[in-house]
Design a protein around this motif. Sequence first.
Motif, PDB file in Angstrom:
ATOM      1  N   MET A 112      -5.866  -0.889  -6.977  1.00 25.74           N
ATOM      2  CA  MET A 112      -4.744  -1.818  -6.989  1.00 25.74           C
ATOM      3  C   MET A 112      -4.195  -1.882  -8.404  1.00 25.74           C
ATOM      4  O   MET A 112      -4.946  -2.068  -9.363  1.00 25.74           O
ATOM      5  N   LEU A 113      -2.888  -1.735  -8.517  1.00 23.00           N
ATOM      6  CA  LEU A 113      -2.209  -1.773  -9.808  1.00 23.00           C
ATOM      7  C   LEU A 113      -1.307  -2.991  -9.873  1.00 23.00           C
ATOM      8  O   LEU A 113      -0.625  -3.321  -8.900  1.00 23.00           O
ATOM      9  N   VAL A 114      -1.318  -3.664 -11.023  1.00 25.61           N
ATOM     10  CA  VAL A 114      -0.543  -4.892 -11.203  1.00 25.61           C
ATOM     11  C   VAL A 114       0.643  -4.598 -12.123  1.00 25.61           C
ATOM     12  O   VAL A 114       0.468  -4.097 -13.237  1.00 25.61           O
ATOM     13  N   ARG A 161       0.858  -1.180   0.000  1.00 23.91           N
ATOM     14  CA  ARG A 161       0.000   0.000   0.000  1.00 23.91           C
ATOM     15  C   ARG A 161       0.894   1.230   0.000  1.00 23.91           C
ATOM     16  O   ARG A 161       1.794   1.356   0.833  1.00 23.91           O
ATOM     17  N   MET A 162       0.656   2.108  -0.949  1.00 21.48           N
ATOM     18  CA  MET A 162       1.418   3.344  -1.047  1.00 21.48           C
ATOM     19  C   MET A 162       0.435   4.505  -0.972  1.00 21.48           C
ATOM     20  O   MET A 162      -0.383   4.698  -1.875  1.00 21.48           O
ATOM     21  N   ASN A 163       0.486   5.255   0.126  1.00 25.63           N
ATOM     22  CA  ASN A 163      -0.327   6.454   0.241  1.00 25.63           C
ATOM     23  C   ASN A 163       0.442   7.609  -0.388  1.00 25.63           C
ATOM     24  O   ASN A 163       1.638   7.766  -0.146  1.00 25.63           O
ATOM     25  N   VAL A 164      -0.256   8.394  -1.200  1.00 30.82           N
ATOM     26  CA  VAL A 164       0.357   9.515  -1.907  1.00 30.82           C
ATOM     27  C   VAL A 164      -0.485  10.765  -1.729  1.00 30.82           C
ATOM     28  O   VAL A 164      -1.663  10.694  -1.376  1.00 30.82           O
ATOM     29  N   ALA A 219      -6.145  -3.256 -11.655  1.00 29.65           N
ATOM     30  CA  ALA A 219      -6.792  -4.542 -11.385  1.00 29.65           C
ATOM     31  C   ALA A 219      -8.312  -4.453 -11.507  1.00 29.65           C
ATOM     32  O   ALA A 219      -8.979  -5.475 -11.645  1.00 29.65           O
ATOM     33  N   GLN A 220      -8.870  -3.237 -11.486  1.00 35.74           N
ATOM     34  CA  GLN A 220     -10.318  -3.045 -11.593  1.00 35.74           C
ATOM     35  C   GLN A 220     -10.724  -2.574 -12.999  1.00 35.74           C
ATOM     36  O   GLN A 220     -11.799  -2.005 -13.162  1.00 35.74           O
ATOM     37  N   GLY A 221      -9.859  -2.779 -13.982  1.00 32.07           N
ATOM     38  CA  GLY A 221     -10.137  -2.241 -15.318  1.00 32.07           C
ATOM     39  C   GLY A 221      -9.865  -0.756 -15.302  1.00 32.07           C
ATOM     40  O   GLY A 221      -8.750  -0.338 -15.006  1.00 32.07           O
ATOM     41  N   PHE A 262       3.501  -8.424  -9.368  1.00 40.11           N
ATOM     42  CA  PHE A 262       3.276  -7.920  -8.010  1.00 40.11           C
ATOM     43  C   PHE A 262       2.308  -6.748  -8.054  1.00 40.11           C
ATOM     44  O   PHE A 262       2.075  -6.155  -9.104  1.00 40.11           O
ATOM     45  N   THR A 263       1.728  -6.423  -6.908  1.00 35.92           N
ATOM     46  CA  THR A 263       0.728  -5.357  -6.885  1.00 35.92           C
ATOM     47  C   THR A 263       1.112  -4.230  -5.935  1.00 35.92           C
ATOM     48  O   THR A 263       1.764  -4.448  -4.914  1.00 35.92           O
ATOM     49  N   ILE A 264       0.679  -3.045  -6.306  1.00 35.60           N
ATOM     50  CA  ILE A 264       0.781  -1.861  -5.456  1.00 35.60           C
ATOM     51  C   ILE A 264      -0.613  -1.258  -5.394  1.00 35.60           C
ATOM     52  O   ILE A 264      -1.263  -1.069  -6.422  1.00 35.60           O
ATOM     53  N   THR A 265      -1.083  -0.985  -4.194  1.00 36.94           N
ATOM     54  CA  THR A 265      -2.376  -0.343  -4.011  1.00 36.94           C
ATOM     55  C   THR A 265      -2.094   1.129  -3.711  1.00 36.94           C
ATOM     56  O   THR A 265      -1.552   1.460  -2.662  1.00 36.94           O
TER      57      THR A 265
END
Length: 127
Positions: A109-111, A73-76, A94-96, A116-119
């Motif tokens: 969420m990004l793949v 998880r990356m808060n920006v 990941a959600q289109g 690997f994923t980063i939210t």
Amino acid sequence: MKITNFSPFIVTKDAAALIELFEALGFEKRHKKTGINDEDISSTTLKYTNEDGKEFYMTVSQAPVPQDMASIRMNVRDFDEAYKLFLDNGFKNAQGDRITETGTSKSTMLVAPSGFTITVTEHIKKD
């Protein structure tokens, strides 16, 4: 891009058991969101403070997934800037094309091309 937090994010169909485990390790519930994306999805943030006062965070999300998923998880401060940077580097949403907006946050969420994923999350600050 300004990053404000970087922590584990776990998506599971049995959040209660996982939260209980981390509470036994000394983590405390900080806040919980329910009804995310107008579905039966919830998210609980936990915090641990060590003896030196250092704080550690993690988020556990309850969702109808076939298996547990661990993400970063990356808060920006600027979601749109971070989102574009990741897409420009080959990540996929990941959600289109959907972005989760709860009123207090904006995230997805990004793949990565490698899997690997980063939210990425921006917390909306009220003026």
